[in-house]
Design a protein around this motif. Structure first.
Motif, PDB file in Angstrom:
ATOM      1  N   SER A 409       0.772  -1.183   0.021  1.00  0.00           N
ATOM      2  CA  SER A 409      -0.116   0.001   0.064  1.00  0.00           C
ATOM      3  C   SER A 409       0.953   1.173   0.064  1.00  0.00           C
ATOM      4  O   SER A 409       0.201   2.451  -0.347  1.00  0.00           O
ATOM      5  N   GLY A 410       2.175   1.108   0.478  1.00  0.00           N
ATOM      6  CA  GLY A 410       3.123   2.304   0.572  1.00  0.00           C
ATOM      7  C   GLY A 410       2.443   3.289   1.604  1.00  0.00           C
ATOM      8  O   GLY A 410       3.165   4.327   1.897  1.00  0.00           O
ATOM      9  N   ARG A 411       1.758   2.528   2.478  1.00  0.00           N
ATOM     10  CA  ARG A 411       1.519   3.153   3.959  1.00  0.00           C
ATOM     11  C   ARG A 411       2.302   2.743   5.146  1.00  0.00           C
ATOM     12  O   ARG A 411       3.162   1.667   4.998  1.00  0.00           O
ATOM     13  N   VAL A 499      13.349   2.422  -6.933  1.00  0.00           N
ATOM     14  CA  VAL A 499      12.028   1.641  -7.329  1.00  0.00           C
ATOM     15  C   VAL A 499      11.791   0.619  -6.059  1.00  0.00           C
ATOM     16  O   VAL A 499      12.824   0.022  -5.675  1.00  0.00           O
ATOM     17  N   SER A 500      10.620   0.582  -5.528  1.00  0.00           N
ATOM     18  CA  SER A 500      10.327  -0.338  -4.377  1.00  0.00           C
ATOM     19  C   SER A 500      10.147  -1.830  -4.849  1.00  0.00           C
ATOM     20  O   SER A 500       9.947  -2.062  -6.071  1.00  0.00           O
ATOM     21  N   TRP A 506       8.862   7.291  -5.821  1.00  0.00           N
ATOM     22  CA  TRP A 506       8.357   8.300  -5.016  1.00  0.00           C
ATOM     23  C   TRP A 506       7.780   9.474  -5.636  1.00  0.00           C
ATOM     24  O   TRP A 506       8.221   9.692  -6.825  1.00  0.00           O
ATOM     25  N   ASN A 507       6.827   9.995  -5.302  1.00  0.00           N
ATOM     26  CA  ASN A 507       6.079  11.098  -5.686  1.00  0.00           C
ATOM     27  C   ASN A 507       7.049  12.349  -5.652  1.00  0.00           C
ATOM     28  O   ASN A 507       7.180  13.109  -6.476  1.00  0.00           O
ATOM     29  N   HIS A 517      18.435   1.666  -2.992  1.00  0.00           N
ATOM     30  CA  HIS A 517      17.672   0.827  -1.690  1.00  0.00           C
ATOM     31  C   HIS A 517      16.365   1.536  -1.655  1.00  0.00           C
ATOM     32  O   HIS A 517      16.184   2.689  -1.943  1.00  0.00           O
ATOM     33  N   TRP A 518      15.775   0.565  -1.351  1.00  0.00           N
ATOM     34  CA  TRP A 518      14.187   0.983  -0.694  1.00  0.00           C
ATOM     35  C   TRP A 518      13.993   0.607   0.551  1.00  0.00           C
ATOM     36  O   TRP A 518      13.923  -0.727   0.968  1.00  0.00           O
TER      37      TRP A 518
END
Length: 609
Positions: A409-411, A499-500, A506-507, A517-518
């Motif tokens: 979700s990226g949350r 990139v994840s 990232w916005n 790295h992510w």
């Protein structure tokens, strides 16, 4: 009336009337009567033997027709000569002179005798038999008081007396250690006075040599016991002035020089030891002494630089890396880097883009001493050593949860069962990752344990120390400059090329940048800043010691932590793997409660030097 002069063999004269003498001998009575008609005016003394009696030693002075008074005209001097024969002649002549003071024959005989005595005086003086000379002089003075030998002999006798007295005083002064002082009552001066009177006096020469030897010993003592090398040299110069002992003085001077050099070398080592052990005042005193001893200027400069650095950095040098062993565990603490002393402008200028109000007012902070900061964040493996050794439970463990990043979700949400053993996404963390999910209280517990185990003053860095080390002498928004990093893999922050694992991007991120790295990278994976520190402007944000203040009004100017007892919120500095460009600025700061935990927040340690 005429008198007869009778010389007795026992050494005195007897004067009696001639008539009385004739009556003393019954055997000569007839002869006396036959001569009774002779007038007394016609009687003469012919030979002393005529009236001395049979067997007496004859002493013929051959006085012709002397008128002999009944009593001495002058008193007979009470003097004598040590030689019996000379004394017999002297006594005879003195009595004769007393009865006939002006008789030329008597005076001539006396003068001849005094000539002999004068010769004896000279012999006595030459033999330094001053007692005999004094006795003979007393005879000459009575008989011929104007003789020159009297003054000469008395001068020699008095000089000898003075020499004897002065030698005694000199020996006493030498025994008392009065070598060159006080004035007029010291061994050197007194022995010298004797030699002025008698240059060849062996006692004075020996005494002066012994004084010289004592002065040399004194000089060596001054050097070795009092470390008074200037005084020792002055003593040697003084010793040279009183006695020509060039070889002994030279040997002493060399011995003192050798000892001085040994002392300088030992003192040099002692200064370094004081510096290493933090005894800076003693080190400074030692350097001052080395300057006085004439230590080389280059070495003095080096020692002063070492002391200056030590006062700033302890026994370390700026940029030096080190670690401390943990007592009883067989492991070492975090790798530390020595930060240089200096000053900087803390906070952001009012015209800096994306500036926040809590970043000002910008103010100067000066570090009079250096300090050490950990090369990287504390890792999971290092925190595990702490927990294993102490059994400590973190706040996340006590609460039972912490915030994690949801890759799908990226949350960023709270998740149960998450603690320091987990990474940013809630997975089991590798040992080389920076530890996250730790609170300010957890970080404080770790540094207290580290300080206890190492015996060193470990602590959390102050906010000023962190920003100073992060900027590394830069005043730009980022330690690498302004805008995006000049190349990839500088710091672990948001880049538009990152990139994840789920394919997200990232916005808001640095343009044309990627660190590969992510989420957090292993500690120390990317580039170090100019102070040799890793991950100061990225990877994870970090707890510092300060309580939160929403501005820098009245903030300390010495770099110390700004702490209010009982404060609930503490400062978090630096950027993380998820920080936008505005949040990655060196002046950026946020706060959180002391017990809060997050997948983006860790810490590193500082240490006093």
């Amino acid at each position: 009336m005429r008198y007869l002069l009778l010389a007795m063999s026992v050494g005195f004269f007897l004067l009696v009337p001639a008539k009385g003498m004739a009556q003393e001998s019954s055997e000569e009575g007839a002869e006396a009567e036959e001569q009774a008609e002779e007038t007394e005016d016609e009687r003469r003394v012919r030979r002393l033997s005529d009236v001395m009696g049979e067997g007496s030693e004859e002493f013929d002075i051959d006085f012709e027709n002397i008128d002999i008074p009944q009593q001495p005209v002058e008193p007979v001097p009470e003097v004598s000569l040590p030689d019996p024969q000379q004394d017999e002649r002297l006594q005879t002549l003195l009595r004769a002179s007393a009865f006939a003071p002006n008789d030329p024959d008597t005076q001539a005989a006396l003068s001849d005798l005094i000539d002999e005595v004068e010769s004896d005086i000279r012999s006595a003086l030459a033999a330094e038999n001053f007692g005999l000379a004094r006795q003979l002089v007393s005879v000459v003075r009575e008989v011929e008081p104007n003789r020159g030998i009297i003054a000469q002999a008395e001068a020699a006798i008095n000089r000898n007396a003075t020499i004897g007295q002065t030698l005694a005083q000199a020996e006493a002064a030498l025994e008392a250690g009065q070598l060159t002082a006080p004035p007029e009552d010291n061994a050197a001066e007194l022995f010298g006075r004797v030699l002025e009177l008698e240059p060849e006096n062996e006692e004075a020469q020996s005494g002066l040599a012994r004084t010289h030897e004592a002065m040399i010993e004194d000089a060596i003592r001054m050097a070795r016991e009092e470390l008074d090398f200037e005084g020792a040299e002055a003593r040697l110069v003084e010793a040279e002035s009183i006695y020509d002992g060039a070889e002994a003085t030279s040997d002493a001077r060399q011995a003192i020089a050798d000892f001085r050099e040994q002392h300088i070398e030992a003192l040099d080592r002692e200064v370094l030891s004081h510096v290493d052990e933090g005894r800076y005042d003693q080190a400074e005193e030692g350097i001052t002494e080395l300057v006085a001893l004439g230590h080389s200027r280059a070495r003095i400069d080096a020692l002063e630089a070492s002391l200056s650095d030590a006062r700033l950095y302890g026994s370390f040098e700026p940029g030096q890396q080190f670690d401390d062993g943990l007592d009883g565990l067989g492991i070492t603490g975090p790798q530390m880097v020595v930060m240089p002393a200096g000053s900087f402008m803390m906070g952001s200028p009012e015209d800096e883009a994306d500036r926040m109000n809590n970043e000002g007012p910008q103010h100067r902070v000066t570090f009079d001493r250096g300090f050490a900061l950990a090369r990287t964040e504390v890792t999971v493996g290092q925190f595990a050593d702490f927990v294993d050794n102490t059994g400590y439970r973190t706040d996340a463990e006590n609460v039972g949860s912490s915030r994690v990043y949801d890759l799908n979700s990226g949350r960023m949400d709270e998740e149960d069962g998450i603690n320091w053993r987990h990474d940013y996404a809630g997975e089991e963390a590798d040992d080389d990752l920076p530890v996250v999910h730790v609170s300010h209280r957890d970080a404080m517990a770790y540094v207290e344990w580290l300080a206890d185990r190492t015996g060193r003053s470990y602590r959390l860095p102050s906010e000023a120390e962190f920003e100073y080390a992060l900027r590394a002498e830069s005043q730009t928004p980022y330690w690498w400059g302004s805008g995006s990093p000049p190349e990839d893999d500088i710091e672990n922050v948001t880049g538009d090329r990152d990139v994840s694992p789920a394919g997200a991007r990232w916005n808001v991120a640095f343009n044309r940048y990627s660190d590969g790295h992510w989420g957090p990278a292993p500690a120390g994976s990317l580039q170090a800043n100019p102070f040799g520190l890793y991950d100061m402007g990225g990877n994870v944000m970090e707890w510092v010691a300060d309580c939160w203040h929403d501005s820098f009004v009245r903030a300390p100017g010495d770099g110390s932590a700004w702490i209010n007892p009982g404060c609930e919120r503490h400062v978090i500095k630096g950027a993380s793997w998820s920080s936008t460009p505005s949040m990655s600025r060196s002046a950026f700061r946020i706060s959180s409660r002391a017990t809060s935990t997050d997948m983006r927040v860790g810490f590193r340690v500082a240490r006093d030097l």
